[in-house]
Design an enzyme around this catalytic site. Structure first.
Site, PDB file in Angstrom:
ATOM      1  N   LYS A 183       0.815  -1.227   0.000  1.00  0.00           N
ATOM      2  CA  LYS A 183       0.000   0.000   0.000  1.00  0.00           C
ATOM      3  C   LYS A 183       0.844   1.270   0.000  1.00  0.00           C
ATOM      4  O   LYS A 183       0.424   2.292  -0.533  1.00  0.00           O
ATOM      5  CB  LYS A 183      -0.956  -0.002   1.182  1.00  0.00           C
ATOM      6  CG  LYS A 183      -0.263   0.104   2.526  1.00  0.00           C
ATOM      7  CD  LYS A 183      -1.239  -0.105   3.678  1.00  0.00           C
ATOM      8  CE  LYS A 183      -0.522   0.073   4.990  1.00  0.00           C
ATOM      9  NZ  LYS A 183      -1.123  -0.703   6.078  1.00  0.00           N
ATOM     10  N   ARG A 227      -6.501  -0.383  17.669  1.00  0.00           N
ATOM     11  CA  ARG A 227      -7.037  -0.285  16.306  1.00  0.00           C
ATOM     12  C   ARG A 227      -7.951  -1.496  16.156  1.00  0.00           C
ATOM     13  O   ARG A 227      -8.697  -1.791  17.091  1.00  0.00           O
ATOM     14  CB  ARG A 227      -5.917  -0.193  15.271  1.00  0.00           C
ATOM     15  CG  ARG A 227      -6.390   0.585  14.028  1.00  0.00           C
ATOM     16  CD  ARG A 227      -5.324   0.760  12.969  1.00  0.00           C
ATOM     17  NE  ARG A 227      -5.049  -0.480  12.249  1.00  0.00           N
ATOM     18  CZ  ARG A 227      -4.203  -0.566  11.226  1.00  0.00           C
ATOM     19  NH1 ARG A 227      -3.566   0.514  10.808  1.00  0.00           N
ATOM     20  NH2 ARG A 227      -3.995  -1.712  10.619  1.00  0.00           N
TER      21      ARG A 227
HETATM   22  C1  LIG Z   1      -0.068  -1.389   6.630  1.00  0.00           C
HETATM   23  C2  LIG Z   1      -0.255  -2.637   7.369  1.00  0.00           C
HETATM   24  C3  LIG Z   1       0.837  -3.471   7.625  1.00  0.00           C
HETATM   25  C4  LIG Z   1       2.246  -3.096   7.251  1.00  0.00           C
HETATM   26  O1  LIG Z   1       2.795  -2.246   8.209  1.00  0.00           O
HETATM   27  P1  LIG Z   1       4.293  -1.698   8.112  1.00  0.00           P
HETATM   28  O2  LIG Z   1       4.492  -0.970   9.360  1.00  0.00           O
HETATM   29  O3  LIG Z   1       4.356  -0.847   6.892  1.00  0.00           O
HETATM   30  O4  LIG Z   1       5.191  -2.889   7.998  1.00  0.00           O
HETATM   31  C5  LIG Z   1       0.597  -4.664   8.281  1.00  0.00           C
HETATM   32  N1  LIG Z   1      -0.650  -5.010   8.668  1.00  0.00           N
HETATM   33  C6  LIG Z   1      -1.723  -4.236   8.448  1.00  0.00           C
HETATM   34  C7  LIG Z   1      -3.061  -4.677   8.906  1.00  0.00           C
HETATM   35  C8  LIG Z   1      -1.567  -3.032   7.790  1.00  0.00           C
HETATM   36  O5  LIG Z   1      -2.632  -2.252   7.561  1.00  0.00           O
END
Ligand SMILES: *Cc1c(COP(=O)(O)O)cnc(C)c1O
Length: 357
Positions: A38, A133
């Site tokens: 993303k 979250r």
């Molecule tokens: C964006 C996201 C990640 C990745 O997190 P990073 O800190 O970029 O490694 C992992 N799990 C979920 C649910 C996310 O939304």
């Protein structure tokens, strides 16, 4: 070919190498790697770099990005990272192989959609271990398990957790042990073993480095570490990964010597903030053509340490360049390294050219 500014220049090779290193470290600990796309809006060249670098799965928070990855035929399973909106369940079931889920009702909706579409769908049950979250609070699975049992087309393959996303809670071995016991409890309810114990994201890499990752954690979902070589929750650069994997180039549209404090009565700035100024006398200032509409200004670090970002409006970023040599000129280019928030904004702004080299 004319170059369009502002542009984000990304090193495909650094991202490939970061993926290889993260995948190797995970593999040594018996952990599969979900590469998270993303941050770069699932740009194809980088999706391929992550796939070729050894990811076992690709994950994105947006179903549109997963749909784009689907058409790239990289041959990896696709995980939807954001718990699905009830209005996107049909697309989720059609496009994603798996999704993260936190509510019983969502599971029922997925099951119903699967029945209508003649499909099955895998889910990972998210557990909130304090970060506030998404997730079932402290893993109270007793409400979820009966719904899973009554949803034959939904297969729960595991449990997952987030750290450092909202509450800034750090991954520590005790928290991951907690995830393991939540999973064990769910296994007793479901009467089959779970294969996925997804122990977090980039911030959880620190446990691999220290050798404190509890046995039984089988997956990590990593974006920032691969894309930027950084761990913002742990407030560090990851020493065994490349940093400066990408840079923003912005073009100078004005250079003037001006006072460092506004002249005249002062109200609020364009974003409702109260501007604060330090009087340094007259300074050489440059304006570059990029703004808050395209980037998180606070998330940029100038390549030239002598340049100092004073702030930004929607379309302009203002810098003190008094000490920059050679002296910046109209039409010149200034370069900046983005953090995660800045990268995310840059990657999704239609005004930013995106070049992978
Ligand atoms: C964006 C996201 C990640 C990745 O997190 P990073 O800190 O970029 O490694 C992992 N799990 C979920 C649910 C996310 O939304």
């Amino acid at each position: 070919m004319t170059v369009r500014y502002p542009r984000l220049i990304v090193s495909g090779n650094k991202i490939f190498e970061n993926t290889v290193r993260v995948a190797e470290r995970c593999a040594r600990a018996g952990i599969t790697l979900t590469g998270v796309t993303k941050g770069v809006c699932a740009r194809e060249v980088l999706v391929r770099a992550m796939a070729e670098g050894g990811c076992d799965e690709l994950g994105d928070s947006r179903i549109d990005n997963l749909a784009a990855i689907r058409t790239m035929n990289v041959g990896l399973p696709l995980l939807l990272l954001r718990i699905p909106m009830p209005s996107e369940i049909a697309e989720t079931v059609r496009i994603a192989d798996r999704s993260l889920v936190s509510m019983a009702r969502t599971i029922s909706l997925i099951d119903r959609e699967c029945r209508a579409a003649g499909r099955t769908h895998e889910i990972i049950l998210m557990t909130d271990l304090g970060d506030l979250r998404e997730g079932v609070w402290m893993g109270r699975v007793d409400e979820i398990a009966p719904v899973l049992k009554a949803s034959p087309r939904v297969r729960c393959v595991g449990v997952g957790v987030n750290f450092g996303c909202f509450g800034g809670v750090l991954p520590v071995p005790e928290k991951l042990e907690q995830l393991l016991s939540v999973g064990k409890e769910l296994e007793r309810f479901l009467e089959y073993p779970l294969s996925v114990y997804s122990g977090g994201s980039t911030s959880s890499l620190a446990l691999l480095e220290r050798g404190t990752m509890p046995r039984g954690i089988t997956n990590l979902r990593v974006g920032e570490g691969i894309l930027l070589g950084a761990d913002v929750t742990g407030a560090r650069d990851i020493p065994w990964l490349h940093q400066r994997t990408m840079c923003l180039e912005a073009e100078i549209v004005e250079v003037y010597r001006k006072p460092s404090v506004p002249v005249g009565p002062v109200g609020l700035d364009a974003f409702g903030g109260e501007p604060v100024f330090e009087d340094k006398g007259e300074r050489l200032r440059a304006i570059v053509a990029v703004g808050r509409q395209d980037v998180l200004v606070e998330g940029l670090t100038p390549e030239t340490p002598e340049a100092d970002i004073l702030g930004g409006s929607s379309d302009h970023m203002i810098l003190d360049v008094e000490d920059v040599r050679p002296v910046p000129e109209l039409g010149g280019i200034l370069r900046f390294f983005p953090n995660y928030g800045a990268m995310l904004a840059l990657s999704t702004s239609p005004y930013i050219a995106f070049d992978v080299v």
